[in-house]
Scaffold this motif. Sequence first.
Motif, PDB file in Angstrom:
ATOM      1  N   MET A  29       0.829  -1.203   0.000  1.00 14.47           N
ATOM      2  CA  MET A  29       0.000   0.000   0.000  1.00 14.47           C
ATOM      3  C   MET A  29       0.867   1.257   0.000  1.00 14.47           C
ATOM      4  SD  MET A  29      -3.318   0.778   0.078  1.00 14.47           S
ATOM      5  CE  MET A  29      -4.215  -0.478   0.992  1.00 14.47           C
ATOM      6  N   CYS A 300      -4.170   6.205   0.579  1.00 17.44           N
ATOM      7  CA  CYS A 300      -4.465   4.811   0.930  1.00 17.44           C
ATOM      8  C   CYS A 300      -5.968   4.550   0.936  1.00 17.44           C
ATOM      9  CB  CYS A 300      -3.868   4.486   2.299  1.00 17.44           C
ATOM     10  SG  CYS A 300      -2.070   4.340   2.300  1.00 17.44           S
ATOM     11  N   ARG A 301      -6.754   5.518   1.411  1.00 17.59           N
ATOM     12  CA  ARG A 301      -8.202   5.336   1.420  1.00 17.59           C
ATOM     13  C   ARG A 301      -8.737   5.241  -0.008  1.00 17.59           C
ATOM     14  NH1 ARG A 301      -9.519   9.765   3.771  1.00 17.59           N
ATOM     15  NH2 ARG A 301      -9.333   8.950   5.892  1.00 17.59           N
ATOM     16  N   TRP A 304      -7.763   1.870  -1.445  1.00 12.14           N
ATOM     17  CA  TRP A 304      -8.601   0.827  -0.846  1.00 12.14           C
ATOM     18  C   TRP A 304      -9.993   0.808  -1.483  1.00 12.14           C
ATOM     19  CZ3 TRP A 304      -7.843  -3.182   2.421  1.00 12.14           C
ATOM     20  CH2 TRP A 304      -8.963  -3.774   2.983  1.00 12.14           C
ATOM     21  N   ASP A 305     -10.578   1.994  -1.654  1.00 15.60           N
ATOM     22  CA  ASP A 305     -11.925   2.067  -2.238  1.00 15.60           C
ATOM     23  C   ASP A 305     -11.927   1.627  -3.695  1.00 15.60           C
ATOM     24  OD1 ASP A 305     -12.916   2.978   0.137  1.00 15.60           O
ATOM     25  OD2 ASP A 305     -12.849   5.097  -0.398  1.00 15.60           O
ATOM     26  N   ILE A 308      -9.642  -2.362  -3.890  1.00 16.07           N
ATOM     27  CA  ILE A 308     -10.035  -3.450  -2.993  1.00 16.07           C
ATOM     28  C   ILE A 308     -11.559  -3.579  -2.938  1.00 16.07           C
ATOM     29  CG2 ILE A 308      -9.821  -4.407  -0.677  1.00 16.07           C
ATOM     30  CD1 ILE A 308      -7.196  -4.226  -2.211  1.00 16.07           C
TER      31      ILE A 308
END
Length: 352
Positions: A29, A300-301, A304-305, A308
């Motif tokens: 990440m 990172c958010r 992730w959205d 992932i």
Amino acid sequence: MSSGQSPSDVAYIGMEVLIAVSSVLGNLMVVCAVVLNRSLRDTTFYFIVSLAVADVAVGALVIPLAILIHVGMETHFYSCLLGVCVVLVLTQGSIMALLAIAIDRYLRVKIPMSYKQVVTPRRVGMAVVLCWLVSFIVGLTPMLGWNRQQPTNGSLGGGGGGGNLITCRFENVIRMDYMVYFNFFGWVLPPLLLMMLLYVEIFYMIHRQLNKKITVNYSDTRRRPYYGKELKLAKLLVLVLFLFTVSWLPLHILNCVTLFYPDCVKPNEAIMVAIVLTHANSAVNPIVYVFHINKFRTACRKIWDRYILCKDPVGQLPQKGSQRGWSREGRLRPFNQNTIDLGTLIQSKFEG
């Protein structure tokens, strides 16, 4: 391999697996955040990526090897030695990356006006390559002969060919005088002490600049935000350095005890805790970045959205120029439509 494992062994293996997964995912990440986010692409984060790559390798290579060694894997001498040397290379790579980060922050505070002329992308790339070159030289030194292989055909002989098998243990292949005198006293302790001195000087220079009286000069009005940002990032990097030191010192202290007090019996639980601490350090750095760097947390958010959770990235990851182009298209659409209508009207007049 032993058929049964004690509860402490099961707990050790479970912790190692958890740390390995966290280290690989977290540091991947970190790499993705820097690659995909332009605002994170400065010299310090290039060195942080180098540190993250070493931590990914710890989770993907070192920890599985440590589990195999713990359960009593039998292999040839040089096969075991090579696996242990990989651990030493990655450890030294982390230390050199931390040292490069400290030097980079020192130059940023010491020569802020000429920093970009001195620290160019080409020189940063050369510094990363140099750090890894030193790490390979230091970590692979036992492969050149500074190891515990017997010169005769003893039980540790066997080499990499069809020789005798050994139980792969760290102490069975690595000499403690190498670990203490060359590795710890030569290439671990001096860089750590140098980093501490650099950060002390960094904090001193930052506080001296922040305590200066502000005048109406334009450079003075920009000084406080600049050095305030440097102070915040320096505190974060000192925390990363502190966690690295706390994680690795116990194992090096045990190595010193083994060398200087060979008759001293070390509890097996103490060795396992020291090993787990060294591996856990590879998983903790991404957590520190997320909690202390807003840009990194936001990147990172979004990763992730998007990758992932597979959410629709439209409106969440705006690129420079995209909104401008959209608004321009929106402004031109009515004009183009009116032009077409006017042309149709004129054509119909002539036909009539």
